[in-house]
Design a protein around this motif. Structure first.
Motif, PDB file in Angstrom:
ATOM      1  N   GLN A   1      38.804   6.228  30.416  1.00 22.82           N
ATOM      2  CA  GLN A   1      39.180   6.013  29.032  1.00 22.82           C
ATOM      3  C   GLN A   1      38.868   4.595  28.586  1.00 22.82           C
ATOM      4  OE1 GLN A   1      43.328   7.118  29.069  1.00 22.82           O
ATOM      5  NE2 GLN A   1      42.856   9.160  28.287  1.00 22.82           N
ATOM      6  N   VAL A   2      38.718   4.467  27.253  1.00 27.43           N
ATOM      7  CA  VAL A   2      38.494   3.158  26.653  1.00 27.43           C
ATOM      8  C   VAL A   2      39.544   2.942  25.554  1.00 27.43           C
ATOM      9  CG1 VAL A   2      36.819   4.089  25.026  1.00 27.43           C
ATOM     10  CG2 VAL A   2      36.832   1.660  25.502  1.00 27.43           C
TER      11      VAL A   2
ATOM     12  N   ASP B   1      40.698  11.991  18.949  1.00 29.98           N
ATOM     13  CA  ASP B   1      41.100  10.635  19.295  1.00 29.98           C
ATOM     14  C   ASP B   1      41.267   9.808  18.031  1.00 29.98           C
ATOM     15  OD1 ASP B   1      40.931  11.354  21.943  1.00 29.98           O
ATOM     16  OD2 ASP B   1      38.851  10.649  22.153  1.00 29.98           O
TER      17      ASP B   1
ATOM     18  N   GLU C   1      36.254   9.919  25.134  1.00 34.42           N
ATOM     19  CA  GLU C   1      34.857  10.237  24.871  1.00 34.42           C
ATOM     20  C   GLU C   1      33.956   9.191  25.546  1.00 34.42           C
ATOM     21  OE1 GLU C   1      33.982  12.978  23.346  1.00 34.42           O
ATOM     22  OE2 GLU C   1      36.069  13.532  22.975  1.00 34.42           O
ATOM     23  N   LYS C   2      32.695   9.535  25.670  1.00 35.15           N
ATOM     24  CA  LYS C   2      31.721   8.648  26.298  1.00 35.15           C
ATOM     25  C   LYS C   2      30.591   8.321  25.323  1.00 35.15           C
ATOM     26  CE  LYS C   2      33.644   8.973  30.430  1.00 35.15           C
ATOM     27  NZ  LYS C   2      34.283   7.827  31.106  1.00 35.15           N
TER      28      LYS C   2
ATOM     29  N   LEU D   1      40.608   1.302  22.046  1.00 35.07           N
ATOM     30  CA  LEU D   1      40.084   0.729  20.802  1.00 35.07           C
ATOM     31  C   LEU D   1      41.266   0.138  20.033  1.00 35.07           C
ATOM     32  CD1 LEU D   1      38.505   3.676  21.275  1.00 35.07           C
ATOM     33  CD2 LEU D   1      37.146   2.756  19.361  1.00 35.07           C
TER      34      LEU D   1
ATOM     35  N   ASP E   1      30.207   1.767  20.981  1.00 36.06           N
ATOM     36  CA  ASP E   1      29.757   2.122  22.332  1.00 36.06           C
ATOM     37  C   ASP E   1      30.984   2.194  23.227  1.00 36.06           C
ATOM     38  OD1 ASP E   1      28.601   2.469  24.762  1.00 36.06           O
ATOM     39  OD2 ASP E   1      27.338   0.667  24.688  1.00 36.06           O
ATOM     40  N   LEU E   2      31.298   3.359  23.729  1.00 30.83           N
ATOM     41  CA  LEU E   2      32.501   3.553  24.528  1.00 30.83           C
ATOM     42  C   LEU E   2      32.232   3.298  26.003  1.00 30.83           C
ATOM     43  CD1 LEU E   2      34.058   6.707  22.820  1.00 30.83           C
ATOM     44  CD2 LEU E   2      34.347   4.287  22.294  1.00 30.83           C
TER      45      LEU E   2
ATOM     46  N   THR F   1      43.580   5.090  22.736  1.00 33.16           N
ATOM     47  CA  THR F   1      42.622   5.279  23.816  1.00 33.16           C
ATOM     48  C   THR F   1      41.798   6.521  23.545  1.00 33.16           C
ATOM     49  OG1 THR F   1      44.241   6.549  25.077  1.00 33.16           O
ATOM     50  CG2 THR F   1      44.096   4.175  25.525  1.00 33.16           C
ATOM     51  N   ALA F   2      40.550   6.484  24.026  1.00 30.47           N
ATOM     52  CA  ALA F   2      39.637   7.599  23.799  1.00 30.47           C
ATOM     53  C   ALA F   2      39.011   8.000  25.137  1.00 30.47           C
ATOM     54  CB  ALA F   2      38.560   7.213  22.808  1.00 30.47           C
TER      55      ALA F   2
ATOM     56  N   GLN G   1      29.707   6.693  19.725  1.00 27.83           N
ATOM     57  CA  GLN G   1      30.521   7.543  18.843  1.00 27.83           C
ATOM     58  C   GLN G   1      30.635   6.869  17.461  1.00 27.83           C
ATOM     59  OE1 GLN G   1      31.679  10.548  19.627  1.00 27.83           O
ATOM     60  NE2 GLN G   1      30.902  10.448  21.752  1.00 27.83           N
TER      61      GLN G   1
ATOM     62  N   LEU H   1      37.901   8.794  15.765  1.00 31.11           N
ATOM     63  CA  LEU H   1      36.507   9.021  16.142  1.00 31.11           C
ATOM     64  C   LEU H   1      36.057  10.331  15.530  1.00 31.11           C
ATOM     65  CD1 LEU H   1      36.543   7.956  19.912  1.00 31.11           C
ATOM     66  CD2 LEU H   1      35.658   6.659  17.955  1.00 31.11           C
TER      67      LEU H   1
END
Length: 714
Positions: A19-20, A46, A62-63, A22, A83-84, A59-60, A66, A41
Motif C-alpha cells: 500500500q501507499v 480508495d 492500487e499500483k 496519499l 505514481d503509486l 492509503t491505496a 493512477q 482515485l
C-alpha cells in the motif's frame, strides 16, 4: 507453533507492504483550506474527505499510474496523475472556483429586477392586473416604480427626465413602433397590449443591452408566453364593454385568441366629463398567440394584435367658450410578430424574429383633414453562447425599415420619410469569479437617411458584496431617430443621443428587495426650433438628468400581503424645441413617491388593493411672465383602490376606482395664442377628464379544471 505465528503475521503484513499513503491539503487559490472536498482515485474505492483544515490522508492498494480526483461544490473538478510506486505521496491541491451562471453575480444597474423569482422578470401579469390605479395597463403598473413618474395627461412612460417617446417597447426582442392607443388631447392613452399575453415584463431604466437600439431613455421588454397546457374559454362582462377569449392546447402546441369591444359612451353619459365629447371612444380589439414546439429545443411563436378605434370631441376656444372646433380621430393598428428560438448545441442558442407594424390615423380638425401612415418591419437574429465557463457572448444583427407619410388635404406636399436602420451588436460577459463580472460590447448602426455609421459602446460591472447583495455600474451611449412629427419635415436630422451613467446597490433576500440607484444622463443633438420656428429644425438641443431612487418590496413579512414603496428624486433641464434656454421640461417633477399594497383575506375570498401616488408640482410656462417655465402646478396625489372577489374558483367580481378621494389634479395650463383686451393671455387648466374612473367587471372561466380563473389577466 513459532513457525505458524511467523506465517500468520507475514500474511497480514504482505498487503500493507503493497500500500501507499496519499496525504496533503486542499486549498483554494487564495490559500484558504477547503474542508469536505472528496479526494479519491478515479474508478477505485480508495479515497477520503478533507478535514476542517483541508487536510486529507488515505492509503491505496492500487499500483502504477493512477488518476487522483478532487471534487467540491462551487469549484472546478481537479485531476492529477500520481505514481503509486512510492510508499508515500505528499500532495498540495489547489481548487479553482467554478463560475455557475445560476449563482453568479448579475448586472442590475438600470435593469430593474424587483422579484427574485426570475432575474429578468419584474412584473408578472398578476402584478399588473392587481395593482390599484393601473387599470390593468402595463405602463400604469410600471409608473409605481422608481425612475418613472405620473404624467396624467399622457399615460405613457416617462423615465428619468426622458420624453414619453424615448421609452420603447419590445415584444420577444422585436421593436413595436407604436405601443400606445390614440387619445384625445390632454387625456391619457393606454398601452395596446394586454398583460395576460406575456409571462414576464422586464423594464430597464437605462444602461440596457446593446441588443435594444433606437431607445433613448428606457426599454420595456415583454416576453410572450410559451405554449399553454390546458384549454379554456373566458367571458368578461365589463361596465365599459365585453370580451371573450379561448385557449386551445394540444401536445406541444397551443393557440389563444381574444376579442373585445369597448364603448365608453354609456359610462360618460352617467359621469360628467371635462371633455365635450361628440362621440366618446369606441374600439374593437383582438389578439392572437400561436405556439409550436419544434424538435427537442425549438419554439416557434406567432403573436398578432389589431385595434380599430374612433372618437370625436368639441375643442372649446380658450378666449370664447362658445367657439368650438370639431376634432375627429379614427385609428387602425396592426401588429404581427413571428419568432423562433432553439439550441444549436450545448453551448449556443439561436433567436430570430420578424415583426410588422401598421398605424393609420385619419384626423379631422375643423375643416382640415390629415391622413397619417406609419408602416415598419423589423428583422433580427441573435446568437447566445459560451466560449468557456467564464465568457459568454451575445451577438446579432437587425434591420428596421420604416415608411412614414402625413398628407393634409389642403396641400399637395406630403411630408414623410423612408428610413432603413441596419445594425449589428456584440456583448461579452467576462466572469472573473462568481462575485465579479464585466460586460463589454457595443452597437454599430447605419442610417440610410444620413448615410452615416455610428458606434455606441456599452460597459457594465457587477460585484457581489455578500450572499444577497451586490453593487453594479453601467455606462452606455444611446441614440434614437427624431419623432415622426420632426423627421417628416427634415429627413436629414441626426439621431438624438444620450449618455447614461448608473451606480446601483441591490439586496434580495427571503422575498424582500431593497434597491438604491443613482444616475447621471447627458443629452446631445436634441431637436431645437430655429428662432422659435417649428418648421425650421436643428440638432442644437442639449440637456441633462440626474437623480437618486429608492425601492423596497416585501411579500414575506405580512402573511397574504405584498407591498412595495418607491421614491425618485429628479433634477433635469433641457434646452430643446421652443425653450429659449435650458429649463426643466413641463413633464418632469422633482419628487415622485408611490406605495402599493395588496392583501388577500382568505375567509372573504377577496383581495384588497390600494395605491397611493404623489408627484411634486411640474413646471409650466405663463406667457404673461418674463421667465420661461417659471410656474409650478400643485402636487399630484391619487389614492386608488380595487377589490377582487372570488365567490367560486372560476368566477371573479372585480371593482376598481381611481382617485377615490376625488382630488382635483391639475397637470398644467394651456394659454391663448393672443392677448385679450387687457394685454393678458387667457389660460385654462389641464385636468383629469373626470375626478374618478370607476370600473366593474364579472369574469367567468370554463375549463375542465374548474379552479382556473382570470385573476392573472384582469
Amino acid at each position: 507453533m513459532k513457525n505458524v505465528l511467523i506465517v500468520f503475521f507475514t500474511l497480514i503484513a504482505l498487503p500493507m507492504f503493497g500500500q501507499v499513503t496519499l496525504s496533503g491539503m486542499v486549498t483554494d487559490v487564495k490559500g484558504e483550506p477547503v474542508p469536505g472536498a472528496n479526494v479519491l482515485l478515479l474508478n477505485t474505492y480508495d479515497g477520503t474527505t478533507s478535514g476542517a483544515e483541508g487536510k486529507f490522508s488515505f492509503t491505496a492498494s492500487e499500483k502504477g499510474i493512477q488518476t487522483l480526483v478532487v471534487k467540491f461544490i462551487g469549484y472546478k473538478e481537479y485531476r492529477q496523475q500520481v505514481d503509486l510506486g512510492k510508499s508515500h505521496l505528499g500532495l498540495s491541491i489547489i481548487l479553482k472556483e467554478e463560475v455557475n451562471q445560476l449563482e453568479a453575480v448579475t448586472i442590475t444597474a438600470g435593469a430593474f429586477a424587483a422579484s427574485d423569482e426570475s432575474r429578468r422578470t419584474i412584473f408578472r401579469a398578476l402584478d399588473i392586473a392587481t395593482t390599484a390605479g393601473a387599470t390593468a395597463d402595463i405602463a400604469g403598473a410600471l409608473n409605481t416604480l422608481p425612475g418613472t413618474q405620473k404624467v396624467g395627461e399622457s399615460g405613457r412612460l416617462f423615465v428619468r427626465g426622458g420624453d414619453g417617446n424615448e421609452a420603447r417597447t419590445f415584444i420577444d426582442g422585436m421593436l413595436v413602433l407604436d405601443a400606445y392607443g390614440p387619445a384625445a388631447p390632454n387625456t391619457p392613452s393606454r398601452g395596446r397590449f394586454l398583460p395576460f399575453m406575456f409571462k414576464g415584463t422586464s423594464f430597464s431604466t437605462g444602461g440596457y443591452s446593446a441588443e435594444y437600439g433606437q431607445a433613448l431613455s428606457s426599454a420595456l421588454v415583454l416576453d410572450s408566453k410559451d405554449e399553454e397546457q390546458s384549454s379554456r374559454t373566458d367571458f368578461g362582462l365589463l361596465s365599459v364593454g365585453a370580451d371573450v377569449a379561448h385557449t386551445q392546447a394540444w401536445k406541444n402546441a397551443s393557440w389563444a385568441g381574444k376579442i373585445g369591444y369597448t364603448n365608453i359612451r354609456p359610462y360618460f353619459g352617467l359621469i360628467n366629463q371635462e371633455i365635450d365629447w361628440e362621440k366618446a371612444p369606441v374600439s374593437v380589439e383582438g389578439s392572437s398567440a400561436s405556439r409550436q414546439r419544434v424538435g427537442k429545443t425549438g419554439m416557434f411563436k406567432v403573436y398578432g394584435n389589431f385595434n380599430h378605434s374612433n372618437f370625436s370631441l368639441h375643442h372649446h376656444d380658450i378666449d370664447d367658450y362658445d367657439v368650438t372646433t370639431l376634432i375627429d380621430i379614427t385609428n387602425n393598428f396592426r401588429y404581427i410578430n413571428g419568432s423562433y428560438k432553439t439550441s444549436l448545441n450545448e453551448k449556443w442558442s439561436l433567436r430570430s424574429g420578424l415583426s410588422y407594424t401598421l398605424t393609420q390615423n385619419d384626423l379631422q380638425q375643423g375643416d382640415i383633414r390629415l391622413n397619417e401612415f406609419d408602416e415598419g418591419t423589423h428583422a433580427k437574429v441573435v446568437f447566445d453562447g459560451s466560449i468557456s465557463d467564464k465568457v459568454e457572448i451575445r451577438t446579432g444583427a437587425e434591420v428596421i425599415n420604416r415608411d412614414y407619410r402625413a398628407a393634409v388635404d389642403t396641400s399637395a406636399f406630403v411630408p414623410g420619410f423612408h428610413e432603413v436602420i441596419s445594425a449589428a451588436f456584440v456583448e461579452a460577459d467576462l466572469y472573473a469569479s462568481n462575485k465579479f463580472v464585466t460586460r463589454v460590447g457595443g452597437r454599430v448602426e447605419h442610417n440610410n437617411l444620413l448615410n452615416q455609421v455610428s458606434v455606441d459602446p456599452r460597459i457594465s460591472l457587477a460585484y457581489k458584496t455578500g450572499k444577497s447583495g451586490q453593487v453594479s455600474f453601467a455606462y452606455g451611449k444611446f441614440r434614437q431617430s427624431p419623432k415622426n412629427e420632426w423627421l417628416r419635415w427634415d429627413n436629414e436630422l441626426e439621431a438624438e443621443k444620450a449618455d447614461h451613467y448608473i451606480l446601483n446597490y441591490q439586496i434580495i433576500e427571503n422575498n424582500r428587495t431593497f434597491r438604491v440607484e443613482g444616475y447621471y444622463k447627458t443629452y446631445a443633438d436634441l431637436i431645437k426650433f430655429e428662432n422659435g420656428n417649428p418648421f425650421v429644425l436643428t440638432n442644437e438641443g442639449s440637456g441633462y438628468a440626474r437623480g437618486v431612487e429608492l425601492f423596497y418590496r416585501d411579500n414575506k413579512t405580512i402573511r397574504n400581503a405584498d407591498y412595495w414603496i418607491s421614491y425618485s428624486f429628479l433634477d433635469t433641464e433641457r434646452d430643446y424645441l421652443n425653450t429659449p434656454y435650458a429649463v426643466t421640461p413641463t413633464f418632469a417633477s422633482a419628487h415622485n413617491f408611490s406605495v402599493v399594497y395588496k392583501y388577500f383575506v382568505s375567509s372573504l375570498k377577496t383581495q384588497f388593493g390600494a395605491t397611493y401616488s404623489f408627484t411634486s408640482g411640474r413646471p409650466y410656462n405663463n406667457p404673461n411672465e418674463d421667465r420661461f417655465n417659471n410656474r409650478r402646478t400643485k402636487s399630484y396625489q391619487d389614492l386608488s383602490v380595487n377589490i377582487s372577489y372570488l365567490p367560486k374558483p372560476n368566477l371573479i367580481v372585480y371593482f376598481s376606482c381611481t382617485n377615490l378621494l376625488g382630488r382635483d389634479n391639475i397637470f398644467g395650463y394651456e394659454y391663448s395664442t393672443t392677448q385679450n383686451s387687457e394685454g393678458f393671455y387667457n389660460s385654462r387648466a389641464i385636468r383629469q377628464p373626470a375626478p374618478r374612473f370607476v370600473f366593474l367587471g364579472i369574469f367567468l372561466t370554463l375549463s375542465k379544471d374548474k379552479s382556473i380563473n382570470q385573476l392573472p389577466s384582469l
